[in-house]
Design a protein around this motif. Structure first.
Motif, short mmCIF file in Angstrom:
data_model
loop_
_atom_site.label_atom_id
_atom_site.label_comp_id
_atom_site.label_asym_id
_atom_site.label_seq_id
_atom_site.Cartn_x
_atom_site.Cartn_y
_atom_site.Cartn_z
N PRO A 23 0.79 -1.23 0.00
CA PRO A 23 0.00 0.00 0.00
C PRO A 23 0.82 1.28 0.00
O PRO A 23 0.31 2.33 -0.38
N ASP A 24 2.07 1.20 0.43
CA ASP A 24 2.85 2.44 0.49
C ASP A 24 3.71 2.66 -0.74
O ASP A 24 4.69 3.41 -0.71
N ALA A 25 3.37 2.02 -1.84
CA ALA A 25 4.12 2.21 -3.09
C ALA A 25 3.87 3.61 -3.64
O ALA A 25 2.73 4.08 -3.65
N PRO A 26 4.92 4.31 -4.07
CA PRO A 26 4.76 5.64 -4.67
C PRO A 26 4.31 5.50 -6.12
O PRO A 26 5.11 5.60 -7.05
N LEU A 27 3.02 5.32 -6.30
CA LEU A 27 2.49 4.97 -7.62
C LEU A 27 2.85 5.99 -8.69
O LEU A 27 3.29 5.65 -9.78
N GLN A 28 2.63 7.28 -8.37
CA GLN A 28 2.90 8.32 -9.36
C GLN A 28 4.34 8.23 -9.87
O GLN A 28 4.60 8.32 -11.07
N GLU A 29 5.29 8.07 -8.95
CA GLU A 29 6.69 8.03 -9.33
C GLU A 29 7.03 6.76 -10.11
O GLU A 29 7.86 6.78 -11.03
N ILE A 30 6.41 5.66 -9.74
CA ILE A 30 6.66 4.42 -10.48
C ILE A 30 6.17 4.57 -11.91
O ILE A 30 6.84 4.16 -12.86
N VAL A 31 5.02 5.19 -12.05
CA VAL A 31 4.48 5.40 -13.40
C VAL A 31 5.43 6.28 -14.21
O VAL A 31 5.74 5.99 -15.36
N LEU A 32 5.92 7.34 -13.59
CA LEU A 32 6.83 8.24 -14.30
C LEU A 32 8.11 7.50 -14.71
O LEU A 32 8.61 7.67 -15.83
N THR A 33 8.62 6.67 -13.81
CA THR A 33 9.82 5.91 -14.14
C THR A 33 9.57 5.01 -15.34
O THR A 33 10.36 4.99 -16.30
#
Lengths: 175, 175
Positions: A23-33
């Motif tokens: 649950p604490d995954a930084p989704l926005q940043e993962i998507v950007l990566t």
DNA sequence: CTTCGATACTTCACTGACGAACTATCCTCT
DNA sequence: AGAGGATAGTTCGTCAGTGAAGTATCGAAG
């Protein structure tokens, strides 16, 4: 191979599902990566497709361009490595390719005999001026849907990310 | 290897000098292209550095993640190729790696015996949940200097570029 | 039912890139 | 001068990724 919109949607869905188990995954940043990796990869494919007819890949071409744009028209492998994000090993291979193709000459330096000087030839300059113009429409098209201000913003943000990654990789803000 | 700011400055200077011999070069777009390649490359290096201890590279990991996030916990190589921007040849190799590491199982499909079904194992799920969290701080740091609105903008612009490149590569907007 | 084309995956041979180890040259310190 | 360490390039072995060709299965058309 699926078209891009579906591909992006699939990626979004997959990443969103990660947060179910973490649950604490930084989704926005993962998507950007992932977006950066995706765009970078496709851009590279497209570029190399245009270079293949001339027997060059992106590393070869980038190196040739660095020698071409050098004020003296020449550079040493280690200088090129500094800025081209490549190991010395690969630079040797690239130099072999460019020399064999007659685009640059290889000579040992007079002042420092450890060094090798790669100098662009007339044929090398001619090839650069032949390869580049047909690339322009494509490069332009890749950003065609972006406004002038969008492009400036993208430029600014990419530079920030580049610096962030550099700090991440080589910490030590100690000069 | 030079630090990023110098590297960017060198790139800018080189590209600027191109316009001396080729005045109609789209400088802004060339810079953006190079920036994307640069950032993509560094991001990939950094990611693979984190995956190496587990014997995986980005392709392996991305494939594992796609199986992991699949609702059924399984997928066929051809499905994975569709979305992972990879050839079938390489997918065979990836499947070999993942199977040998015990992260997925390989079974031939019951309905269509041409197909192979790759299913994630308990060990595979465990590994994903072990690899991801340590990555989060780094992924976050790569975009740390960007505001929330910057990130949204970057996301939007990257998607536009992705679509533009896709149209460029596969024209035919004919369904 | 058989034949033919399409699809799914695999195998093989080749290229590109990298790390480790090596050679040659230069620089500094005594 | 000369010893030790740093720097510049090359060579060698290895791995990731690709295209071309091969095998097996499916599905549709006759």
């Amino acid at each position: 191979m699926k078209r891009m919109p579906e591909c992006l949607a699939h990626m979004d869905a997959g990443i969103a599902r990660v947060s179910e188990s973490l649950p604490d995954a930084p989704l926005q940043e993962i998507v950007l990566t992932r977006l950066l990796l995706l765009v970078g990869g496709h851009l590279l494919n497209e570029l190399e497709l245009n270079l293949k007819p001339f027997g060059l890949n992106d590393s070869d071409f980038r190196t040739l361009m660095m020698i071409y744009t050098s004020p003296s028209g020449s550079a040493t492998p280690s200088e090129l490595c500094e800025y081209a994000q490549q190991g010395a090993t690969n630079m040797t291979r690239i130099a072999n390719v460019l020399v064999k193709a007659g685009l640059v000459t290889r000579a040992s330096s007079a002042e420092d005999r450890r060094k090798v000087v790669l100098s662009i030839t007339t044929a090398g300059k001619r090839l650069v001026r032949k390869i580049l113009p047909p690339l322009f429409p494509q490069v332009h098209a890749a950003f065609a849907s972006l406004s002038a201000s969008d492009k400036r913003t993208l430029d600014r943000l990419l530079r920030q990310v580049a610096v962030n990654i550099d700090l991440l990789t080589h910490p030590d803000p100690r000069p």
